[in-house]
Design a protein around this motif. Structure first.
Motif, mmCIF file in Angstrom:
data_model
loop_
_atom_site.group_PDB
_atom_site.id
_atom_site.type_symbol
_atom_site.label_atom_id
_atom_site.label_comp_id
_atom_site.label_asym_id
_atom_site.label_seq_id
_atom_site.Cartn_x
_atom_site.Cartn_y
_atom_site.Cartn_z
ATOM 1 N N ASP A 132 0.880 -1.178 0.052
ATOM 2 C CA ASP A 132 0.021 -0.083 -0.023
ATOM 3 C C ASP A 132 0.771 1.217 -0.126
ATOM 4 N N ILE A 133 0.390 2.146 -0.746
ATOM 5 C CA ILE A 133 1.017 3.616 -0.706
ATOM 6 C C ILE A 133 0.249 4.525 -0.509
ATOM 7 N N ILE A 134 0.542 5.762 -0.217
ATOM 8 C CA ILE A 134 -0.258 6.974 0.159
ATOM 9 C C ILE A 134 -0.636 7.503 -1.096
ATOM 10 N N ALA A 135 -2.042 7.712 -1.265
ATOM 11 C CA ALA A 135 -2.644 8.296 -2.337
ATOM 12 C C ALA A 135 -2.194 9.499 -2.767
ATOM 13 N N THR A 136 -1.969 9.754 -3.889
ATOM 14 C CA THR A 136 -1.436 11.294 -4.440
ATOM 15 C C THR A 136 -2.352 12.419 -4.084
ATOM 16 N N PHE A 137 -3.668 12.178 -4.001
ATOM 17 C CA PHE A 137 -4.485 13.280 -4.110
ATOM 18 C C PHE A 137 -4.735 13.599 -2.615
ATOM 19 N N SER A 138 -4.316 12.794 -1.435
ATOM 20 C CA SER A 138 -4.594 12.845 -0.056
ATOM 21 C C SER A 138 -3.738 14.219 0.339
ATOM 22 N N SER A 139 -4.506 15.361 0.892
ATOM 23 C CA SER A 139 -4.146 16.548 1.200
ATOM 24 C C SER A 139 -2.963 16.273 2.184
ATOM 25 N N ARG A 140 -2.300 17.184 2.407
ATOM 26 C CA ARG A 140 -1.005 17.298 3.302
ATOM 27 C C ARG A 140 -0.898 18.445 4.268
ATOM 28 N N PRO A 185 6.665 4.591 6.085
ATOM 29 C CA PRO A 185 7.342 5.562 5.570
ATOM 30 C C PRO A 185 6.592 6.655 5.132
ATOM 31 N N GLY A 186 7.374 7.930 5.456
ATOM 32 C CA GLY A 186 6.634 9.086 5.055
ATOM 33 C C GLY A 186 6.718 10.081 6.390
ATOM 34 N N ASP A 187 6.606 11.433 5.843
ATOM 35 C CA ASP A 187 6.678 12.548 6.830
ATOM 36 C C ASP A 187 5.193 12.767 7.624
ATOM 37 N N PRO A 188 5.255 13.090 8.787
ATOM 38 C CA PRO A 188 3.885 13.013 9.406
ATOM 39 C C PRO A 188 2.975 14.137 8.855
ATOM 40 N N PHE A 189 3.302 15.133 7.818
ATOM 41 C CA PHE A 189 2.667 16.099 7.285
ATOM 42 C C PHE A 189 1.645 15.408 6.204
ATOM 43 N N THR A 190 2.215 14.257 5.897
ATOM 44 C CA THR A 190 1.651 13.280 4.741
ATOM 45 C C THR A 190 0.654 12.070 5.413
ATOM 46 N N VAL A 191 1.340 11.341 6.149
ATOM 47 C CA VAL A 191 0.842 9.891 6.870
ATOM 48 C C VAL A 191 0.441 10.231 8.368
ATOM 49 N N GLY A 192 0.643 11.284 8.817
ATOM 50 C CA GLY A 192 0.156 11.425 10.240
ATOM 51 C C GLY A 192 0.852 10.336 11.143
ATOM 52 N N ALA A 193 0.042 9.806 12.081
ATOM 53 C CA ALA A 193 0.658 8.734 12.905
ATOM 54 C C ALA A 193 0.611 7.532 12.227
ATOM 55 N N GLY A 194 0.354 7.418 11.189
ATOM 56 C CA GLY A 194 0.557 6.098 10.352
ATOM 57 C C GLY A 194 -0.830 5.555 9.678
ATOM 58 N N TYR A 195 -0.853 4.275 9.300
ATOM 59 C CA TYR A 195 -1.905 3.511 8.901
ATOM 60 C C TYR A 195 -2.755 2.772 9.628
ATOM 61 N N LEU A 196 -4.226 3.300 9.606
ATOM 62 C CA LEU A 196 -5.000 2.630 10.340
ATOM 63 C C LEU A 196 -4.936 0.967 10.346
ATOM 64 N N ASP A 197 -4.983 0.614 11.528
ATOM 65 C CA ASP A 197 -4.699 -0.835 11.970
ATOM 66 C C ASP A 197 -5.918 -1.330 12.890
ATOM 67 N N ILE A 198 -6.923 -1.752 12.444
ATOM 68 C CA ILE A 198 -7.928 -1.968 13.511
ATOM 69 C C ILE A 198 -7.702 -3.045 14.539
ATOM 70 N N VAL A 199 -7.237 -4.175 14.016
ATOM 71 C CA VAL A 199 -6.662 -5.180 14.691
ATOM 72 C C VAL A 199 -5.747 -4.852 15.823
ATOM 73 N N ARG A 200 -4.684 -4.009 15.573
ATOM 74 C CA ARG A 200 -4.058 -3.335 16.637
ATOM 75 C C ARG A 200 -4.430 -2.544 17.423
ATOM 76 N N ALA A 201 -5.734 -1.662 17.117
ATOM 77 C CA ALA A 201 -6.475 -0.875 17.824
ATOM 78 C C ALA A 201 -6.915 -1.601 19.054
ATOM 79 N N MET A 202 -7.707 -2.902 18.495
ATOM 80 C CA MET A 202 -8.171 -3.739 19.452
ATOM 81 C C MET A 202 -7.475 -4.188 20.627
ATOM 82 N N ALA A 203 -6.282 -4.291 20.313
ATOM 83 C CA ALA A 203 -5.308 -5.085 20.981
ATOM 84 C C ALA A 203 -4.821 -3.962 22.248
ATOM 85 N N TYR A 204 -4.958 -2.690 21.693
ATOM 86 C CA TYR A 204 -4.604 -1.539 22.639
ATOM 87 C C TYR A 204 -5.842 -1.379 23.773
#
Length: 533
Positions: free
Chosen positions: A302-310, A396-415
Motif C-alpha cells: 500500500d502507498i499514500i494516495a497522491t490526492f490526499s491533502s498534506r 514511511p513518510g513524513d507526518p504531514f503526509t501520513v500522520g501517526a500512520g496507517y489505520l490498523d483496526i486489529v492493533r487498535a483492538m489489542a490496545y
C-alpha cells in the motif's frame, strides 16, 4: 499647526472603531464587500452571554432568510452595508462567509483488519450510532431502513426522508456499515446504526451553515439516538484560522459534548503541503488522509494516495492529518438514480460504484471507532483518537503526509482495555520552523475549555468497572513521543523532515507564513469560491 494636529487626532480616533469592525470580518468576505449590490451569504458569530432580546434585535429585519443558529450565531443573506453595520456592533464577535462545502471524494475492508475483528471478536458496531453528515442516505440491502434511525434534510432543496440524490453519502455509509447480506457490500461495522443528516444536494452543493445546523442537531439528539461518532466526509479550503471559523467551532462543540468527530483531510495533495481542508484543520478532531491499497489485501504494497491533502494546516500550522486509511478506488453501494453514476459511468458496476477520496478514508476510521466503542462504550473522543493513532501502523513518510500512520483496526483492538471514561487534551500539536533548515519546533495546542463534565459523569455512572487502567493524556503525550510515523522524526520537541520534500524553500523562510495576521492577508488565494472535488 495645532488645529491640524487636533483634526488629525480626531480623524484617527474616528477610524479606530471602523478598523476594529473590519477586523471582525474574514478576509475572503471583506474582499467581496462593495463589489456589487448582491446579497452575500454569511455566518455571524455572536459574543458570549447575549440575552434572547439581544439575539432577536440582531436577527430581526436583516437581509433575506436570516435566522438564529444555535445560541451564538445567525446566518443568512445580507447586503454589504448590513454586514458592516453588524461588524461595528460590540455584540458581534466575528463574521465569516457561508462557504460552499462538498464531499471529499472490496478488498480494503480486509486490508484494514475489520474482517478479522468481526470473525474473531464478533464485533460489528452493534448499538453504536454514527451521524452521517453528507449527501443523504438511501436505504439498501447493505444499509436497510431499520438501521437508519432518523433522517433530516438541511439543504436548500430538501427531499422526503433525506434520500441521497448524489450518491456520495450512501457509498460512505456502506463502507462504514454495509451488512454484506445477500451479496451486498460489507462494511467495517456491519451492524452500526445511522442518523442521516443531509447537507449536500443532488449536485454535491452545500454550505457551511447547513453543516453547522446538522452538527448542532447531532449534539442535541446524541442521547436519544446514542450518537457517538460524527462522519464528516466534506469540507472547504481553509480561509481563516480554526479559532474563528464557524465550522471549526461547531466541531469543537461536538467534541466537547462527547462526540468523536472524524473529518476528511481533503483531496488537494497534488498541490503539495498546507492543503488540509476545514474542518479537518481543527486540532481537536481526528483528521484522516487516504492510502492506495493497490487493490490487494496485503498491506505491504500500500502507498499514500497522491490526492490526499498534506499538512501542516495553512495558517495555524497544525500537524495534520492524524492518520491515513484506505481511500483509493473503494467499491461500495450505488444509490439509485445518483448523479455520480451519470458523471462517472465508467465507475459503475451493477448496484455498485467505485470512488476515491479522503471521504472514503473517513468512513474506515468511523467504522473502526464504532468497533472500539462497542467493545468499550465508555471511551471518550480523546481516548478513541489516542487509541487509533497510537495503534496505527508506522509507515514511511513524513507526518504531514501520513500522520501517526496507517489505520490498523486489529492493533487498535489489542490496545483497548476496560478503561473508564477520561477527558484529556488530545489536540494535535502545531509547528513553527526552527533555526536549522528542515527542522520544526513542536508546540502543544491548548486544551478545549468546554469539555462536557456531565457526559463524563453519565458514562462513569454507567460504567461498572472500578480501578481499571486509564487511557489518559499522560499515556499519549503528543510532544516528544513516537506517536507519528517514524520515531526518528521527534527529537527534543523538534520535528525533522527531509528538506527535499519542500519544493519551495522560501515557503518556510518567509516569516509572514509563520508570523502575525498577515498570513490571512492574501485575498487572491482564498477569494476564489471554487471548492475541491
Amino acid at each position: 499647526m495645532k488645529k491640524q494636529l487636533v483634526i488629525l487626532v480626531a480623524l484617527t480616533l474616528l477610524a479606530l472603531p471602523a478598523q476594529a469592525a473590519s477586523g471582525k470580518i474574514a478576509d475572503d468576505l471583506r474582499v467581496k464587500l462593495g463589489r456589487d449590490d448582491s446579497d452575500l451569504r454569511v455566518i455571524v458569530t455572536l459574543a458570549e452571554g447575549l440575552s434572547p432580546q439581544d439575539i432577536d434585535e440582531l436577527t430581526t429585519g436583516r437581509g433575506r432568510g436570516v435566522r438564529q443558529q444555535g445560541t451564538r450565531g445567525i446566518h443568512g443573506k445580507m447586503h454589504s452595508s448590513e454586514i458592516l453595520e453588524l461588524a461595528a456592533d460590540p455584540r458581534v464577535a466575528s463574521i465569516s462567509p457561508d462557504r460552499p462545502v462538498t464531499g471529499s471524494m472490496d478488498v480494503a475492508v480486509a486490508a484494514s483488519g475489520a474482517d478479522a475483528v468481526v470473525q474473531n471478536l464478533g464485533l460489528t458496531g452493534s448499538g453504536i450510532t454514527i451521524a452521517l453528515i453528507d449527501s443523504g442516505l438511501t436505504p439498501s440491502t447493505a444499509v436497510p431502513a431499520a438501521r437508519i434511525l432518523a433522517g433530516v434534510d438541511f439543504t436548500e432543496s430538501p427531499n422526503r426522508d433525506a434520500l441521497d440524490g448524489l450518491g456520495h453519502g450512501t457509498h460512505i455509509a456502506s463502507t462504514i456499515g454495509g451488512s454484506g447480506i445477500d451479496g451486498s457490500v460489507r462494511g467495517i461495522a456491519p451492524s452500526v446504526n445511522f442518523v442521516n443528516l443531509r447537507v449536500l444536494d443532488d449536485q454535491g452543493r452545500g454550505y457551511a451553515s447547513g453543516v453547522i445546523e446538522a452538527i448542532d442537531f447531532a449534539i442535541r439528539e446524541r442521547a436519544r439516538y446514542n450518537i457517538r461518532v460524527l462522519n464528516l466526509s466534506l469540507g472547504h479550503p481553509v480561509a481563516e484560522s480554526y479559532r474563528t471559523d464557524p465550522l471549526a467551532k461547531a466541531v469543537e462543540r461536538a467534541w466537547a459534548a462527547g462526540l468523536t468527530v472524524i473529518a476528511s483531510a481533503g483531496n488537494r495533495g497534488r498541490d503539495g503541503f498546507l492543503t488540509i481542508n476545514s474542518p479537518g484543520n481543527d486540532p481537536y478532531v481526528l483528521t484522516v488522509g487516504a492510502m492506495n491499497d493497490v487493490n490487494t489485501i496485503d498491506r505491504d504494497d500500500d502507498i499514500i494516495a497522491t490526492f490526499s491533502s498534506r499538512g501542516p494546516s495553512y495558517g495555524d500550522q497544525v500537524v495534520k492529518p492524524d492518520l491515513v486509511a484506505p481511500g483509493n478506488r473503494i467499491v461500495s453501494t450505488l444509490a439509485p438514480g445518483a448523479t455520480l453514476a451519470e458523471l462517472q459511468p465508467e465507475s459503475v458496476s451493477g448496484d455498485r460504484i467505485e470512488l476515491s477520496g479522503t471521504s472514503m478514508a473517513v468512513g474506515f476510521a468511523s467504522g473502526a471507532s464504532a468497533l472500539l466503542l462497542e467493545l468499550n462504550p465508555f471511551l471518550t473522543p480523546d481516548q478513541v483518537k489516542a487509541l487509533l493513532m497510537v495503534s496505527a501502523e508506522k509507515i514511511p513518510g513524513d507526518p504531514f503526509t501520513v500522520g501517526a500512520g496507517y489505520l490498523d483496526i486489529v492493533r487498535a483492538m489489542a490496545y483497548i482495555g476496560p478503561f473508564p471514561p477520561v477527558r484529556f487534551n488530545s489536540a494535535s500539536p502545531y509547528v513553527t520552523p526552527a533555526e536549522t533548515a528542515g527542522l520544526f519546533n513542536l508546540h502543544e495546542t491548548p486544551a478545549l475549555a468546554t469539555y462536557s463534565k456531565q457526559e463524563v459523569r453519565r458514562l462513569t455512572r454507567e460504567n461498572p468497572i472500578e480501578g481499571a487502567t486509564h487511557v489518559t493524556g499522560r499515556d499519549f503525550l503528543w510532544v516528544n513521543t513516537a506517536l507519528w510515523s517514524d520515531s526518528t522524526l521527534w527529537t527534543d520537541s523538534t520535528l525533522w523532515t527531509d528538506s527535499t520534500l519542500w519544493t519551495d524553500s522560501t515557503l518556510w523562510a518567509d516569516s509572514t507564513i509563520w508570523g502575525d495576521s498577515t498570513i490571512w492577508g492574501d485575498s487572491t488565494i482564498w477569494g476564489d469560491s471554487t471548492i475541491w472535488g
